[in-house]
Design a protein around this motif. Structure first.
Motif, PDB file in Angstrom:
ATOM      1  N   GLU A   1       0.824  -1.098   0.118  1.00  0.00           N
ATOM      2  CA  GLU A   1       0.090  -0.094   0.108  1.00  0.00           C
ATOM      3  C   GLU A   1       0.899   1.301  -0.014  1.00  0.00           C
ATOM      4  OE1 GLU A   1      -3.439  -0.435  -0.259  1.00  0.00           O
ATOM      5  OE2 GLU A   1      -3.204  -2.517   0.496  1.00  0.00           O
ATOM      6  N   ASP A   2       0.336   2.287  -0.642  1.00  0.00           N
ATOM      7  CA  ASP A   2       1.039   3.751  -0.534  1.00  0.00           C
ATOM      8  C   ASP A   2       1.004   4.197   0.834  1.00  0.00           C
ATOM      9  OD1 ASP A   2       2.065   5.964  -1.256  1.00  0.00           O
ATOM     10  OD2 ASP A   2       0.095   6.945  -1.579  1.00  0.00           O
ATOM     11  N   GLY A   3       2.527   4.465   1.485  1.00  0.00           N
ATOM     12  CA  GLY A   3       2.874   4.938   2.669  1.00  0.00           C
ATOM     13  C   GLY A   3       3.119   3.896   3.676  1.00  0.00           C
ATOM     14  N   GLU A   4       3.225   2.614   3.160  1.00  0.00           N
ATOM     15  CA  GLU A   4       3.749   1.592   3.976  1.00  0.00           C
ATOM     16  C   GLU A   4       5.282   1.384   4.137  1.00  0.00           C
ATOM     17  OE1 GLU A   4       1.637  -2.748   4.513  1.00  0.00           O
ATOM     18  OE2 GLU A   4       1.670  -2.335   2.505  1.00  0.00           O
ATOM     19  N   PHE A   5       5.734   0.899   5.224  1.00  0.00           N
ATOM     20  CA  PHE A   5       6.988   0.553   5.546  1.00  0.00           C
ATOM     21  C   PHE A   5       7.123  -0.940   5.460  1.00  0.00           C
ATOM     22  CE2 PHE A   5      11.072   2.100   7.417  1.00  0.00           C
ATOM     23  CZ  PHE A   5      11.643   0.940   7.316  1.00  0.00           C
TER      24      PHE A   5
ATOM     25  N   ASN B   1      11.323   7.626  11.552  1.00  0.00           N
ATOM     26  CA  ASN B   1      10.629   8.870  11.434  1.00  0.00           C
ATOM     27  C   ASN B   1      10.761   9.661  10.105  1.00  0.00           C
ATOM     28  OD1 ASN B   1      10.146   9.181  14.150  1.00  0.00           O
ATOM     29  ND2 ASN B   1      12.073   9.769  14.835  1.00  0.00           N
ATOM     30  N   LEU B   2      11.836   9.490   9.470  1.00  0.00           N
ATOM     31  CA  LEU B   2      11.626   9.901   8.067  1.00  0.00           C
ATOM     32  C   LEU B   2      10.659   9.650   7.179  1.00  0.00           C
ATOM     33  CD1 LEU B   2      15.620  10.206   6.699  1.00  0.00           C
ATOM     34  CD2 LEU B   2      14.109  12.145   7.019  1.00  0.00           C
ATOM     35  N   GLN B   3      10.482   8.399   7.155  1.00  0.00           N
ATOM     36  CA  GLN B   3       9.380   7.655   6.584  1.00  0.00           C
ATOM     37  C   GLN B   3       7.952   8.186   6.987  1.00  0.00           C
ATOM     38  OE1 GLN B   3       7.229   5.008   7.465  1.00  0.00           O
ATOM     39  NE2 GLN B   3       6.300   4.468   5.688  1.00  0.00           N
ATOM     40  N   ARG B   4       7.848   8.318   8.262  1.00  0.00           N
ATOM     41  CA  ARG B   4       6.570   9.162   8.750  1.00  0.00           C
ATOM     42  C   ARG B   4       6.490  10.472   8.109  1.00  0.00           C
ATOM     43  NH1 ARG B   4       7.610   7.289  13.913  1.00  0.00           N
ATOM     44  NH2 ARG B   4       6.874   5.216  14.288  1.00  0.00           N
ATOM     45  N   GLN B   5       7.619  11.174   8.198  1.00  0.00           N
ATOM     46  CA  GLN B   5       7.448  12.713   7.841  1.00  0.00           C
ATOM     47  C   GLN B   5       7.220  12.818   6.231  1.00  0.00           C
ATOM     48  OE1 GLN B   5      11.102  14.057   9.486  1.00  0.00           O
ATOM     49  NE2 GLN B   5      10.735  16.210   8.521  1.00  0.00           N
ATOM     50  N   PHE B   6       7.869  12.007   5.428  1.00  0.00           N
ATOM     51  CA  PHE B   6       7.561  12.030   4.091  1.00  0.00           C
ATOM     52  C   PHE B   6       6.564  11.211   3.489  1.00  0.00           C
ATOM     53  CE2 PHE B   6      11.736  13.823   4.478  1.00  0.00           C
ATOM     54  CZ  PHE B   6      12.355  14.382   3.400  1.00  0.00           C
ATOM     55  N   GLN B   7       6.178  10.295   4.119  1.00  0.00           N
ATOM     56  CA  GLN B   7       5.069   9.546   3.872  1.00  0.00           C
ATOM     57  C   GLN B   7       5.265   8.848   2.642  1.00  0.00           C
ATOM     58  OE1 GLN B   7       1.481  11.989   4.414  1.00  0.00           O
ATOM     59  NE2 GLN B   7       1.171  11.260   6.339  1.00  0.00           N
ATOM     60  N   ILE B   8       6.402   8.334   2.513  1.00  0.00           N
ATOM     61  CA  ILE B   8       6.970   7.650   1.238  1.00  0.00           C
ATOM     62  C   ILE B   8       6.749   6.266   1.495  1.00  0.00           C
ATOM     63  CG2 ILE B   8       8.870   6.933   0.151  1.00  0.00           C
ATOM     64  CD1 ILE B   8       9.989   9.789   0.187  1.00  0.00           C
ATOM     65  N   THR B   9       6.297   5.272   0.369  1.00  0.00           N
ATOM     66  CA  THR B   9       6.490   4.055   0.880  1.00  0.00           C
ATOM     67  C   THR B   9       7.794   3.535   0.910  1.00  0.00           C
ATOM     68  OG1 THR B   9       4.602   3.787  -0.703  1.00  0.00           O
ATOM     69  CG2 THR B   9       5.753   1.828  -0.417  1.00  0.00           C
TER      70      THR B   9
ATOM     71  N   SER C   1       8.760  -2.338  10.696  1.00  0.00           N
ATOM     72  CA  SER C   1       7.787  -2.529   9.777  1.00  0.00           C
ATOM     73  C   SER C   1       6.452  -2.395  10.053  1.00  0.00           C
ATOM     74  CB  SER C   1       8.106  -3.678   8.983  1.00  0.00           C
ATOM     75  OG  SER C   1       9.377  -4.143   8.876  1.00  0.00           O
ATOM     76  N   ASP C   2       5.572  -1.865   8.780  1.00  0.00           N
ATOM     77  CA  ASP C   2       4.211  -2.101   9.058  1.00  0.00           C
ATOM     78  C   ASP C   2       3.760  -3.623   8.616  1.00  0.00           C
ATOM     79  OD1 ASP C   2       3.640   0.529   9.560  1.00  0.00           O
ATOM     80  OD2 ASP C   2       3.844   1.041   7.364  1.00  0.00           O
TER      81      ASP C   2
END
Ligand code: ADP
Length: 335
Positions: A28-32, A179-187, A202-203
């Motif tokens: 999904e979009d935004g997943e880690f 934190n970066l991943q949350r901030q940028f909301q990048i997959t 991971s999610d």
């Protein structure tokens, strides 16, 4: 939910070696999302197929509903961070990070403000003029991240990005990456062989084994509800009780796994659903607990003894002990 990635029936061989065998995956979009497995299980090949660095023999790669199976890497909206960082050694931090903006002929002042912004996010202001050789491993890793994030890709592929760092720094960078991943909301699609790393960041996780995916699940379910003996064994410490032994000695019809924290030593067996005799092969001190390695017939079982003033360790190697556990704590395994 927007799908960032869809892999359908991906197969990839290198001569005789099957690197990927019928891989199906939705992210999904935004997943880690982590690809986790032992060395040689196909994780990197899978990441290369997603990034466009390898073509699959069969199957389809779809990014944000667009078929990109045969699209070259630079035309995909993804960026990759490799373990060795792949920084240009003759360029300083600023030049490394702004390289892709320069190629795209973004105006100089815009380049500068983008670089400033991204360097402050990865906490590298003041290091603009340093060469990679003048930075620590952790700082080089941050430069590599800054360089990948500056284009705001929709998906970031990371291949063991923290593999070269020592344990303390790795744990700090895990926290910063998340934190970066949350901030940028990048997959984020993250390759690692380190189960702790995958579980903590991971999610969801896909567990790879010999080119196949054994299970796709949340970290919680991967740990608590492993579907196969391989997953149970690969993640954390666990004891695997095969079906024939379970039938014969426990009157239970399935093979199953049990975590060490759920096995009780010399407790009142009337309180438990299962009980067996075992002998102690080894006792390993782990800091806040002892790992008790036990054996019954040819089955190995691991139990824990937590350090406690009121509950001193009163067993030794060679002792015969009673191990007990409850049905609710076991996970049945597929045949
Ligand atoms: P992992 O990333 O899980 O360590 P890889 O995807 O790198 O696994 O490798 C999967 C399998 O494919 C391994 O057996 C590996 O030796 C093989 N392999 C990977 N790349 C190549 C290649 N370029 N040529 C030949 N065999 C390869």
């Amino acid at each position: 939910m927007i799908k960032a990635l869809n892999l359908r029936n991906i197969n990839k061989r290198y001569n005789e070696t099957v690197a990927l065998s019928d891989i199906n995956l939705d992210i999904e979009d935004g997943e880690f999302f982590s690809l986790l497995g032992p060395s040689g299980s196909g994780k990197t090949t899978c990441l290369k197929v997603i990034g466009g660095f390898e073509e699959p023999d069969t199957g389809d790669v779809t990014l944000f509903n667009e078929d990109v199976t045969y699209t070259p890497p630079f035309k995909r909206n993804v960026n990759t961070v490799f373990q060795d960082y792949a920084l240009f050694p003759h360029m300083n931090v600023e030049e490394n990070v702004s390289y892709s903006l320069k190629i795209k002929k973004i105006p100089k002042n815009e380049q500068k403000s983008k670089v400033d912004e991204i360097l402050s996010i990865v906490k590298l202001n003041g290091y603009e003029k340093r060469k990679p050789s003048e930075l620590s491993g952790g700082q080089r890793q941050r430069v590599a991240l800054a360089r990948s994030l500056i284009n705001r890709p929709k998906i970031l592929l990371l291949d063991e990005p923290l593999g070269a760092l020592d344990l303390k720094l790795r744990e700090q960078m895990q926290f910063e990456l998340k934190n970066l991943q949350r901030q940028f909301q990048i997959t984020f699609i993250y390759v690692t062989h380190d189960q702790q790393e995958a579980l903590s960041m991971s999610d969801r996780i896909a567990i790879f084994n010999e080119g196949k995916i054994e299970q796709i699940d949340t970290p919680n379910n991967i740990y608590l509800k492993p579907k196969t003996a391989f997953v149970a064994d690969f993640i954390g410490t666990t004891s695997i009780i095969p079906k024939d032994f379970a039938k014969k000695s426990l009157k239970y019809n399935y093979g199953f796994s049990i975590r060490p924290e759920n096995i009780n030593i010399n407790s009142n067996i009337a309180e438990y659903d299962f009980s067996i005799n075992a002998s102690i092969n080894d006792i390993q001190f782990q800091g806040s607990y002892y790992k008790i390695l036990c054996q019954t017939e040819n089955i190995n079982l691991t139990a824990l003894h937590y350090l406690d003033m009121k509950n001193p360790l009163n067993i030794k190697i060679g002792d015969n002990i009673q191990l007990s556990w409850n049905k609710m704590d076991i996970t049945n395994l597929d045949d």
